[in-house]
Motif scaffolding. Structure first.
Motif, PDB file in Angstrom:
ATOM      1  N   MET A   1      -5.785  14.577 -31.165  1.00 19.31           N
ATOM      2  CA  MET A   1      -5.185  15.839 -30.762  1.00 19.31           C
ATOM      3  C   MET A   1      -3.979  16.115 -31.662  1.00 19.31           C
ATOM      4  SD  MET A   1      -4.225  17.032 -26.924  1.00 19.31           S
ATOM      5  CE  MET A   1      -2.530  16.522 -26.697  1.00 19.31           C
ATOM      6  N   SER A   2      -3.903  17.318 -32.218  1.00 13.19           N
ATOM      7  CA  SER A   2      -2.825  17.645 -33.135  1.00 13.19           C
ATOM      8  C   SER A   2      -1.576  18.082 -32.366  1.00 13.19           C
ATOM      9  CB  SER A   2      -3.265  18.743 -34.098  1.00 13.19           C
ATOM     10  OG  SER A   2      -3.535  19.915 -33.378  1.00 13.19           O
ATOM     11  N   TYR A   3      -0.460  17.977 -33.025  1.00 14.79           N
ATOM     12  CA  TYR A   3       0.831  18.342 -32.444  1.00 14.79           C
ATOM     13  C   TYR A   3       0.984  19.855 -32.481  1.00 14.79           C
ATOM     14  CZ  TYR A   3       5.892  18.537 -31.830  1.00 14.79           C
ATOM     15  OH  TYR A   3       7.153  18.823 -31.379  1.00 14.79           O
ATOM     16  N   ASP A   4       1.349  20.441 -31.359  1.00 16.58           N
ATOM     17  CA  ASP A   4       1.527  21.896 -31.266  1.00 16.58           C
ATOM     18  C   ASP A   4       3.026  22.185 -31.139  1.00 16.58           C
ATOM     19  OD1 ASP A   4       1.639  24.587 -30.619  1.00 16.58           O
ATOM     20  OD2 ASP A   4      -0.110  24.505 -29.302  1.00 16.58           O
ATOM     21  N   ALA A   5       3.636  22.558 -32.277  1.00 19.11           N
ATOM     22  CA  ALA A   5       5.085  22.783 -32.308  1.00 19.11           C
ATOM     23  C   ALA A   5       5.495  23.930 -31.396  1.00 19.11           C
ATOM     24  CB  ALA A   5       5.535  23.050 -33.741  1.00 19.11           C
ATOM     25  N   ASP A   6       4.714  25.012 -31.373  1.00 22.47           N
ATOM     26  CA  ASP A   6       5.065  26.169 -30.534  1.00 22.47           C
ATOM     27  C   ASP A   6       5.027  25.805 -29.054  1.00 22.47           C
ATOM     28  OD1 ASP A   6       5.541  27.846 -32.647  1.00 22.47           O
ATOM     29  OD2 ASP A   6       3.518  28.692 -32.656  1.00 22.47           O
ATOM     30  N   ALA A   7       4.011  25.054 -28.656  1.00 22.83           N
ATOM     31  CA  ALA A   7       3.897  24.642 -27.254  1.00 22.83           C
ATOM     32  C   ALA A   7       5.075  23.739 -26.880  1.00 22.83           C
ATOM     33  CB  ALA A   7       2.569  23.936 -27.005  1.00 22.83           C
ATOM     34  N   THR A   8       5.444  22.848 -27.766  1.00 23.28           N
ATOM     35  CA  THR A   8       6.582  21.956 -27.509  1.00 23.28           C
ATOM     36  C   THR A   8       7.870  22.763 -27.382  1.00 23.28           C
ATOM     37  OG1 THR A   8       5.507  20.162 -28.721  1.00 23.28           O
ATOM     38  CG2 THR A   8       7.898  19.975 -28.377  1.00 23.28           C
ATOM     39  N   ARG A   9       8.078  23.697 -28.303  1.00 24.45           N
ATOM     40  CA  ARG A   9       9.263  24.554 -28.271  1.00 24.45           C
ATOM     41  C   ARG A   9       9.322  25.334 -26.956  1.00 24.45           C
ATOM     42  NH1 ARG A   9       8.249  27.138 -32.741  1.00 24.45           N
ATOM     43  NH2 ARG A   9       9.127  25.593 -34.100  1.00 24.45           N
ATOM     44  N   ASN A  10       8.186  25.873 -26.520  1.00 22.99           N
ATOM     45  CA  ASN A  10       8.138  26.628 -25.255  1.00 22.99           C
ATOM     46  C   ASN A  10       8.436  25.749 -24.054  1.00 22.99           C
ATOM     47  OD1 ASN A  10       7.543  29.004 -26.584  1.00 22.99           O
ATOM     48  ND2 ASN A  10       5.340  28.802 -26.315  1.00 22.99           N
ATOM     49  N   ARG A  11       7.899  24.519 -24.050  1.00 20.58           N
ATOM     50  CA  ARG A  11       8.169  23.603 -22.939  1.00 20.58           C
ATOM     51  C   ARG A  11       9.649  23.235 -22.896  1.00 20.58           C
ATOM     52  NH1 ARG A  11       3.854  20.789 -25.019  1.00 20.58           N
ATOM     53  NH2 ARG A  11       5.198  18.990 -25.417  1.00 20.58           N
ATOM     54  N   ILE A  12      10.235  22.998 -24.064  1.00 19.33           N
ATOM     55  CA  ILE A  12      11.670  22.690 -24.126  1.00 19.33           C
ATOM     56  C   ILE A  12      12.473  23.869 -23.588  1.00 19.33           C
ATOM     57  CG2 ILE A  12      13.634  22.323 -25.691  1.00 19.33           C
ATOM     58  CD1 ILE A  12      11.647  20.722 -27.499  1.00 19.33           C
ATOM     59  N   PHE A  13      12.108  25.068 -24.017  1.00 21.42           N
ATOM     60  CA  PHE A  13      12.828  26.259 -23.583  1.00 21.42           C
ATOM     61  C   PHE A  13      12.757  26.413 -22.064  1.00 21.42           C
ATOM     62  CE2 PHE A  13      13.139  30.695 -22.473  1.00 21.42           C
ATOM     63  CZ  PHE A  13      14.297  31.053 -23.112  1.00 21.42           C
ATOM     64  N   GLU A  14      11.580  26.254 -21.472  1.00 22.98           N
ATOM     65  CA  GLU A  14      11.426  26.390 -20.012  1.00 22.98           C
ATOM     66  C   GLU A  14      12.215  25.316 -19.267  1.00 22.98           C
ATOM     67  OE1 GLU A  14      10.176  28.938 -18.372  1.00 22.98           O
ATOM     68  OE2 GLU A  14       9.838  29.824 -20.345  1.00 22.98           O
ATOM     69  N   ALA A  15      12.132  24.089 -19.743  1.00 21.83           N
ATOM     70  CA  ALA A  15      12.885  23.002 -19.094  1.00 21.83           C
ATOM     71  C   ALA A  15      14.387  23.236 -19.224  1.00 21.83           C
ATOM     72  CB  ALA A  15      12.497  21.657 -19.718  1.00 21.83           C
ATOM     73  N   ALA A  16      14.821  23.719 -20.376  1.00 16.24           N
ATOM     74  CA  ALA A  16      16.248  23.998 -20.586  1.00 16.24           C
ATOM     75  C   ALA A  16      16.714  25.138 -19.689  1.00 16.24           C
ATOM     76  CB  ALA A  16      16.501  24.332 -22.056  1.00 16.24           C
ATOM     77  N   SER A  17      15.881  26.163 -19.527  1.00 17.20           N
ATOM     78  CA  SER A  17      16.238  27.286 -18.655  1.00 17.20           C
ATOM     79  C   SER A  17      16.512  26.792 -17.242  1.00 17.20           C
ATOM     80  CB  SER A  17      15.115  28.328 -18.625  1.00 17.20           C
ATOM     81  OG  SER A  17      14.946  28.898 -19.889  1.00 17.20           O
ATOM     82  N   GLU A  18      15.634  25.946 -16.737  1.00 21.06           N
ATOM     83  CA  GLU A  18      15.810  25.400 -15.382  1.00 21.06           C
ATOM     84  C   GLU A  18      17.049  24.516 -15.299  1.00 21.06           C
ATOM     85  OE1 GLU A  18      12.262  23.493 -13.935  1.00 21.06           O
ATOM     86  OE2 GLU A  18      10.999  25.176 -14.590  1.00 21.06           O
ATOM     87  N   GLU A  19      17.222  23.668 -16.285  1.00 23.84           N
ATOM     88  CA  GLU A  19      18.349  22.734 -16.282  1.00 23.84           C
ATOM     89  C   GLU A  19      19.684  23.478 -16.361  1.00 23.84           C
ATOM     90  OE1 GLU A  19      20.275  18.809 -16.617  1.00 23.84           O
ATOM     91  OE2 GLU A  19      18.407  19.547 -15.772  1.00 23.84           O
TER      92      GLU A  19
END
Length: 198
Positions: A1-19
């Motif tokens: 499975m390849s690394y998806d930079a956009d998906a990672t960036r989006n997950r970080i953004f969502e987690a940061a928003s909550e935090e």
């Protein structure tokens, strides 16, 4: 499975928003954001820089969201304020983020302050075009009237979500949903009355 930079960036953004909404800039922890995003801390630093830059990115994106999803239509201001009220009710994190920003800002300027100021100035100018401030001399004086009007309207909406405990105490509604429905109706009618007077 390849690394998806956009998906990672989006997950970080969502987690940061909550935090950040829950704990503010000072209380937020990069470790919790990384765990919530299922990413490593290095990815956060790579995509966003430091914690302060990530906080700034979250604030900018949330402001863009409300500006693009719920722009203030100067020609139908009461209806638009109702839509804005609904947006804030669905996204209470924006008010929390703005309050954390106000409490914790270490610099004289807020994140992306110049960009944000221009967005609000654009709204004020649209309101002048729609007739707000017509009692003032043409030009900057009318823009000032519209800016005051805009800030008042935003306060009428945001205050309902900034202090939910005060809302409960003052309104004495048993149910939060009923209290917010009551407040929405009052805010819309108040703005409609102000717009008619203007």
């Amino acid at each position: 499975m390849s690394y998806d930079a956009d998906a990672t960036r989006n997950r970080i953004f969502e987690a940061a928003s909550e935090e950040f909404a829950a704990r503010g800039l000072a209380g937020a922890r990069i470790e919790r954001i990384a765990a919530g995003a299922k990413a490593n801390k290095q990815a956060i630093y790579l995509y966003f820089g430091n914690k302060e830059a990530l906080f700034g990115a979250v604030i900018r994106a949330k402001m863009d969201e409300v500006c693009h999803d719920g722009p203030l239509d100067a020609n139908a201001v009461a209806d638009t304020v109702g839509e804005l009220f609904d947006w804030y009710q669905e996204h209470p994190e924006l008010v929390r983020l703005l309050m954390w920003e106000a409490l914790e800002s270490c610099t004289p300027n807020a994140v992306a302050e110049d960009e944000r100021r221009e967005v609000y100035r654009g709204y004020a100018c649209d309101m002048v075009t729609a007739g707000v401030g017509s009692c003032a001399p043409e030009g900057e004086a009318r823009v000032r009237v519209a800016q005051d009007w805009l800030f008042t309207v935003l306060g009428l909406v945001a205050w309902n979500f900034a202090v939910p405990q005060l809302r409960r105490m003052v309104l004495e509604e048993a149910d939060d949903k009923d209290a917010l429905a009551r407040r929405r109706a009052v805010v819309v009618e108040t703005v409609r009355t102000l717009a008619a007077a203007e």
